[in-house]
Design a protein around this motif. Structure first.
Motif, PDB file in Angstrom:
ATOM      1  N   ASP A  57     -66.734 -55.251   1.985  1.00 38.84           N
ATOM      2  CA  ASP A  57     -66.360 -56.092   3.046  1.00 38.84           C
ATOM      3  C   ASP A  57     -65.934 -55.480   4.258  1.00 38.84           C
ATOM      4  O   ASP A  57     -65.734 -54.416   4.357  1.00 38.84           O
ATOM      5  N   GLU A  58     -65.911 -56.169   5.456  1.00 36.00           N
ATOM      6  CA  GLU A  58     -65.646 -55.399   6.720  1.00 36.00           C
ATOM      7  C   GLU A  58     -64.381 -54.723   6.804  1.00 36.00           C
ATOM      8  O   GLU A  58     -64.282 -53.594   7.266  1.00 36.00           O
ATOM      9  N   GLN A  59     -63.179 -55.406   6.180  1.00 34.44           N
ATOM     10  CA  GLN A  59     -61.929 -54.801   6.190  1.00 34.44           C
ATOM     11  C   GLN A  59     -61.924 -53.359   5.475  1.00 34.44           C
ATOM     12  O   GLN A  59     -61.496 -52.421   5.890  1.00 34.44           O
ATOM     13  N   HIS A  60     -62.673 -53.403   4.212  1.00 35.32           N
ATOM     14  CA  HIS A  60     -62.575 -52.158   3.579  1.00 35.32           C
ATOM     15  C   HIS A  60     -63.678 -50.774   4.109  1.00 35.32           C
ATOM     16  O   HIS A  60     -63.177 -50.042   4.214  1.00 35.32           O
ATOM     17  N   VAL A  61     -64.594 -51.302   4.677  1.00 35.11           N
ATOM     18  CA  VAL A  61     -65.495 -50.219   5.441  1.00 35.11           C
ATOM     19  C   VAL A  61     -65.234 -50.037   6.720  1.00 35.11           C
ATOM     20  O   VAL A  61     -65.362 -48.819   6.809  1.00 35.11           O
ATOM     21  N   ALA A  62     -64.986 -50.819   7.665  1.00 34.86           N
ATOM     22  CA  ALA A  62     -64.808 -50.784   8.931  1.00 34.86           C
ATOM     23  C   ALA A  62     -63.135 -50.558   9.698  1.00 34.86           C
ATOM     24  O   ALA A  62     -63.045 -50.511  10.705  1.00 34.86           O
ATOM     25  N   ALA A  63     -62.416 -50.960   8.773  1.00 29.30           N
ATOM     26  CA  ALA A  63     -61.017 -50.867   9.000  1.00 29.30           C
ATOM     27  C   ALA A  63     -60.533 -49.231  10.039  1.00 29.30           C
ATOM     28  O   ALA A  63     -60.827 -48.277   9.358  1.00 29.30           O
ATOM     29  N   GLY A  64     -60.251 -49.398  10.990  1.00 32.48           N
ATOM     30  CA  GLY A  64     -59.756 -48.537  11.757  1.00 32.48           C
ATOM     31  C   GLY A  64     -60.717 -47.668  12.506  1.00 32.48           C
ATOM     32  O   GLY A  64     -60.526 -46.712  13.269  1.00 32.48           O
ATOM     33  N   ALA A  65     -61.930 -48.044  12.556  1.00 32.44           N
ATOM     34  CA  ALA A  65     -63.016 -47.548  13.178  1.00 32.44           C
ATOM     35  C   ALA A  65     -63.057 -48.091  14.751  1.00 32.44           C
ATOM     36  O   ALA A  65     -62.617 -48.909  15.133  1.00 32.44           O
ATOM     37  N   PRO A  66     -63.519 -46.869  15.589  1.00 32.75           N
ATOM     38  CA  PRO A  66     -63.361 -47.048  17.020  1.00 32.75           C
ATOM     39  C   PRO A  66     -64.443 -48.017  17.336  1.00 32.75           C
ATOM     40  O   PRO A  66     -65.466 -48.230  16.772  1.00 32.75           O
ATOM     41  N   PRO A  67     -63.989 -48.983  18.395  1.00 35.94           N
ATOM     42  CA  PRO A  67     -64.983 -50.031  18.744  1.00 35.94           C
ATOM     43  C   PRO A  67     -66.360 -49.648  19.017  1.00 35.94           C
ATOM     44  O   PRO A  67     -67.263 -50.291  19.117  1.00 35.94           O
ATOM     45  N   ALA A  97     -69.733 -51.142  17.600  1.00 35.13           N
ATOM     46  CA  ALA A  97     -70.761 -51.459  18.243  1.00 35.13           C
ATOM     47  C   ALA A  97     -72.084 -50.736  17.937  1.00 35.13           C
ATOM     48  O   ALA A  97     -73.158 -51.424  17.860  1.00 35.13           O
ATOM     49  N   GLU A  98     -72.102 -49.605  17.712  1.00 37.99           N
ATOM     50  CA  GLU A  98     -73.481 -48.861  17.553  1.00 37.99           C
ATOM     51  C   GLU A  98     -73.921 -49.286  16.083  1.00 37.99           C
ATOM     52  O   GLU A  98     -75.295 -49.287  15.986  1.00 37.99           O
ATOM     53  N   VAL A  99     -72.971 -49.284  15.165  1.00 39.81           N
ATOM     54  CA  VAL A  99     -73.460 -49.618  13.785  1.00 39.81           C
ATOM     55  C   VAL A  99     -74.068 -50.954  13.712  1.00 39.81           C
ATOM     56  O   VAL A  99     -75.100 -51.328  13.315  1.00 39.81           O
ATOM     57  N   ALA A 100     -73.466 -51.996  14.292  1.00 43.74           N
ATOM     58  CA  ALA A 100     -74.189 -53.249  14.554  1.00 43.74           C
ATOM     59  C   ALA A 100     -75.353 -53.316  15.320  1.00 43.74           C
ATOM     60  O   ALA A 100     -76.371 -53.872  14.824  1.00 43.74           O
ATOM     61  N   SER A 101     -75.773 -52.587  16.309  1.00 40.57           N
ATOM     62  CA  SER A 101     -76.971 -52.545  16.995  1.00 40.57           C
ATOM     63  C   SER A 101     -78.006 -51.952  16.175  1.00 40.57           C
ATOM     64  O   SER A 101     -79.169 -52.365  15.864  1.00 40.57           O
ATOM     65  N   ARG A 102     -77.693 -50.843  15.339  1.00 41.48           N
ATOM     66  CA  ARG A 102     -78.548 -49.892  14.547  1.00 41.48           C
ATOM     67  C   ARG A 102     -78.763 -50.852  13.194  1.00 41.48           C
ATOM     68  O   ARG A 102     -79.992 -50.868  12.770  1.00 41.48           O
ATOM     69  N   ALA A 103     -77.774 -51.590  12.675  1.00 35.90           N
ATOM     70  CA  ALA A 103     -78.022 -52.500  11.604  1.00 35.90           C
ATOM     71  C   ALA A 103     -78.906 -53.580  11.910  1.00 35.90           C
ATOM     72  O   ALA A 103     -79.710 -54.041  11.012  1.00 35.90           O
ATOM     73  N   ASP A 104     -78.894 -54.077  12.995  1.00 36.85           N
ATOM     74  CA  ASP A 104     -79.829 -54.972  13.443  1.00 36.85           C
ATOM     75  C   ASP A 104     -81.248 -54.739  13.371  1.00 36.85           C
ATOM     76  O   ASP A 104     -82.167 -55.398  13.227  1.00 36.85           O
ATOM     77  N   GLU A 105     -81.645 -53.420  14.079  1.00 33.37           N
ATOM     78  CA  GLU A 105     -82.812 -52.711  13.838  1.00 33.37           C
ATOM     79  C   GLU A 105     -83.284 -52.601  12.417  1.00 33.37           C
ATOM     80  O   GLU A 105     -84.523 -53.011  11.949  1.00 33.37           O
ATOM     81  N   LEU A 106     -82.228 -52.306  11.554  1.00 28.80           N
ATOM     82  CA  LEU A 106     -82.729 -52.121  10.232  1.00 28.80           C
ATOM     83  C   LEU A 106     -83.201 -53.534   9.837  1.00 28.80           C
ATOM     84  O   LEU A 106     -84.046 -53.815   8.763  1.00 28.80           O
ATOM     85  N   VAL A 107     -82.553 -54.527   9.863  1.00 29.59           N
ATOM     86  CA  VAL A 107     -82.745 -55.747   9.423  1.00 29.59           C
ATOM     87  C   VAL A 107     -84.228 -56.038   9.934  1.00 29.59           C
ATOM     88  O   VAL A 107     -84.832 -56.522   8.981  1.00 29.59           O
ATOM     89  N   ARG A 108     -84.541 -55.926  11.068  1.00 28.27           N
ATOM     90  CA  ARG A 108     -85.967 -55.984  11.762  1.00 28.27           C
ATOM     91  C   ARG A 108     -86.971 -55.402  10.934  1.00 28.27           C
ATOM     92  O   ARG A 108     -87.977 -55.951  10.510  1.00 28.27           O
ATOM     93  N   ALA A 109     -86.671 -54.196  10.675  1.00 27.27           N
ATOM     94  CA  ALA A 109     -87.652 -53.348  10.034  1.00 27.27           C
ATOM     95  C   ALA A 109     -87.575 -53.545   8.504  1.00 27.27           C
ATOM     96  O   ALA A 109     -89.044 -53.901   8.094  1.00 27.27           O
ATOM     97  N   ALA A 110     -86.421 -54.187   7.847  1.00 30.45           N
ATOM     98  CA  ALA A 110     -86.801 -54.542   6.233  1.00 30.45           C
ATOM     99  C   ALA A 110     -87.494 -56.039   6.553  1.00 30.45           C
ATOM    100  O   ALA A 110     -88.374 -56.169   5.457  1.00 30.45           O
ATOM    101  N   GLU A 111     -87.429 -56.712   7.156  1.00 25.03           N
ATOM    102  CA  GLU A 111     -87.951 -58.178   7.312  1.00 25.03           C
ATOM    103  C   GLU A 111     -89.524 -58.065   7.478  1.00 25.03           C
ATOM    104  O   GLU A 111     -90.134 -58.586   6.986  1.00 25.03           O
TER     105      GLU A 111
END
Length: 83
Positions: A10-20, A24-38
Motif C-alpha cells: 500500500d502507499e503508506q508502506h512504500v511511500a511514507a516519508g518520500a519527498p514530494p 511525482a516522478e514515480v507517478a509520472s514514470r508509473a503512468d508510462e509503464l502502464v501505457r507500455a504494458a497495455e
C-alpha cells in the motif's frame, strides 16, 4: 478491467516519508509503464505464463522497484529509494 498502477502492499508502506518530488516522478514514470504494458499485453486478462519479474527504474531523486502482473492489468510499485 483497465490497466493502472498502485503501490504494493500500500502507499503508506512504500511511500511514507518520500519527498514530494520523488513521488511525482514515480507517478509520472508509473503512468508510462502502464501505457507500455497495455500496448504489450493487449488483453492482459488472458495472459498465460509469468509476468516480467521485478525491475528498477532510476529517476531524478532516486529509484523505484516495480513489477507487472498482466492478468490483473496492474503495475505494482513496491519500493522507493530516495538519494
Amino acid at each position: 478491467m483497465t490497466w493502472s498502477w498502485e503501490y504494493h502492499p500500500d502507499e503508506q508502506h512504500v511511500a511514507a516519508g518520500a519527498p514530494p518530488a520523488l513521488l511525482a516522478e514515480v507517478a509520472s514514470r508509473a503512468d508510462e509503464l502502464v501505457r507500455a504494458a497495455e500496448a504489450r499485453y493487449l488483453d492482459g486478462t488472458t495472459h498465460q505464463g509469468p509476468g516480467e519479474g521485478l525491475r528498477t527504474i532510476a529517476v531524478a531523486d532516486g529509484f523505484f522497484a516495480y513489477f507487472v502482473v498482466p492478468r490483473q492489468q496492474r503495475v505494482y510499485v513496491c519500493q522507493l529509494t530516495s538519494l
